[in-house]
Design a protein around this motif. Structure first.
Motif, PDB file in Angstrom:
ATOM      1  N   ILE A 219       4.557  -6.441   0.668  1.00  0.00           N
ATOM      2  CA  ILE A 219       3.262  -6.007   0.143  1.00  0.00           C
ATOM      3  C   ILE A 219       2.617  -7.198  -0.545  1.00  0.00           C
ATOM      4  N   SER A 241      -2.291  -5.244   0.284  1.00  0.00           N
ATOM      5  CA  SER A 241      -2.534  -4.325  -0.830  1.00  0.00           C
ATOM      6  C   SER A 241      -4.017  -4.152  -1.136  1.00  0.00           C
ATOM      7  N   MET A 247      -2.829   0.891   2.762  1.00  0.00           N
ATOM      8  CA  MET A 247      -2.073   1.475   1.653  1.00  0.00           C
ATOM      9  C   MET A 247      -2.002   2.996   1.787  1.00  0.00           C
ATOM     10  N   LEU A 273       2.983   4.613  -3.178  1.00  0.00           N
ATOM     11  CA  LEU A 273       3.720   4.342  -1.944  1.00  0.00           C
ATOM     12  C   LEU A 273       5.107   4.978  -1.937  1.00  0.00           C
TER      13      LEU A 273
END
Length: 365
Positions: A219, A241, A247, A273
């Motif tokens: 990420i 991100s 996302m 997440l």
């Protein structure tokens, strides 16, 4: 000083040592001569061959934490060759390869120490600038130098198949990511784990996670790291991100996240997440505390935790795991006289992924 972190030695037998130090908050490093203690009964003296440059070194030379004692000799990612041993030493013989990480001492008797968690001892002694945190401790000088003397308990045995330059950063970056993966139970094969940040810690975290059989997603805020993460380091996925759609598509998919980023950043999107019972583990130290996403935590019984380096037993375990799976850091080896340029590049993020100083070819031993 209380505890057993330092052997009793004759001060008259101190060892002349060559190093590089910063003398003020400009952070500029230059040659510095000082003395190490004599090799005590439980000590080993290590001829330093390589020392990694950790981002915390940059913070300390510039006094970003406000606790630096000058002159400061940084360096806590140290590998080298055992040059001498005390009569009580059993773990090493002369000529062995040895490593030193973030800590060179502790009280050895508190609850944390007796559970092999010397890194959490209230009296833990930092490899350099120890008196910055504990003013009653003596000044300690780190691995930007030609030798170090250390109680054998706090030295790591380096397996013979490990290339030393790539091993040095594991003494900090390696254990810092390995410890939370193991402690928080994110080590079961096929678990889905996110790694936030693809820098000195992050790239090593990907390697350990893949060796453990995990499904790994990197990420990052940098789209140019997508190919690096997946094609070269072997991550299974890459999440930008800054892309809300990426996302959102990954929401609720991860068992755990290892957040290696020290810069200020929101953690709410990371918590989103996580699966139910997921864990977000913070390794970086942002200047400002992020807002806590309490509602997201409640609705998923999620956890936010932290972790700092590791104890000696776990660090040795990490090195042996790395040797078995041929894990090393990606490094750029530099001569000592390039260190100030390296610090400038580190501040700009211009490194993949760790500078390592060639100490062995810098000083005459």
């Amino acid at each position: 000083m209380s505890g057993t972190q330092f052997s009793q030695v004759n001060d008259e037998q101190q060892q002349q040592t060559h190093g590089w130090a910063a003398y003020d908050s400009s952070g500029v490093l230059s040659p510095f001569e000082f003395s190490r203690r004599a090799n005590g009964e439980n000590d080993i003296t290590i001829k330093i061959l390589y020392t990694g440059i950790c981002h915390s070194d940059l913070h300390f030379v510039k006094n970003d934490f406000g606790i630096t004692t000058y002159p400061v000799v940084p360096g806590h990612e140290i590998v080298g060759e055992v040059a001498s041993i005390g009569p009580n030493v059993t773990k090493f013989k002369v000529g062995d390869k040895a490593g030193v990480g973030c800590w060179i001492g502790s009280c050895r008797s508190c609850e944390n120490c007796t559970q092999d968690l010397e890194n959490y001892c209230p009296r833990a002694v930092m490899t350099y600038n120890a008196n910055g945190f504990q003013p009653d401790l003596p000044i300690t000088y780190g691995g930007y130098s030609d030798k170090i003397v250390i109680d054998e308990h706090f030295a790591i045995v380096i397996p013979s198949n490990m290339p030393l330059e790539g091993t040095a950063p594991l003494l900090c970056a390696g254990i810092t990511v390995y410890s939370p993966i193991m402690y928080y139970g994110l080590n079961r094969p096929n678990m889905h784990v996110g790694i936030v940040g693809l820098g000195g810690l992050g790239h090593v975290a990907v390697k350990f996670a893949k060796a453990l059989g995990l499904k790994v997603a990197v990420i990052s805020t940098s789209p140019n790291k997508r190919e690096e993460a997946v094609a070269r380091l072997g991550a299974d996925a890459f999440l930008l991100s800054r892309d809300p759609q990426e996302m959102l598509a990954a929401k609720g998919t991860m068992d755990g996240i290892i957040d290696t980023v020290s810069g200020d950043h929101p953690i709410g999107p990371l918590v989103d997440l996580l699966k139910v019972n997921g864990k977000l583990i913070c390794l970086g130290a942002p200047k400002t505390n992020p807002e806590l996403p309490v509602f997201s935590l409640l609705m998923g019984r999620k956890q936010i935790g932290g972790s700092g380096a590791g104890g000696m037993k776990e660090t040795q375990e990490m090195i042996e795991f790395a040797a078995k799976h041929k894990i090393t850091a990606d490094v750029e080896v530099i001569p000592m006289d390039y260190v100030n340029e390296a610090m400038d590049r580190l501040a700009k993020g211009d490194i993949k992924y760790r500078f390592v100083i060639d100490i062995g070819n810098t000083f005459t031993h």
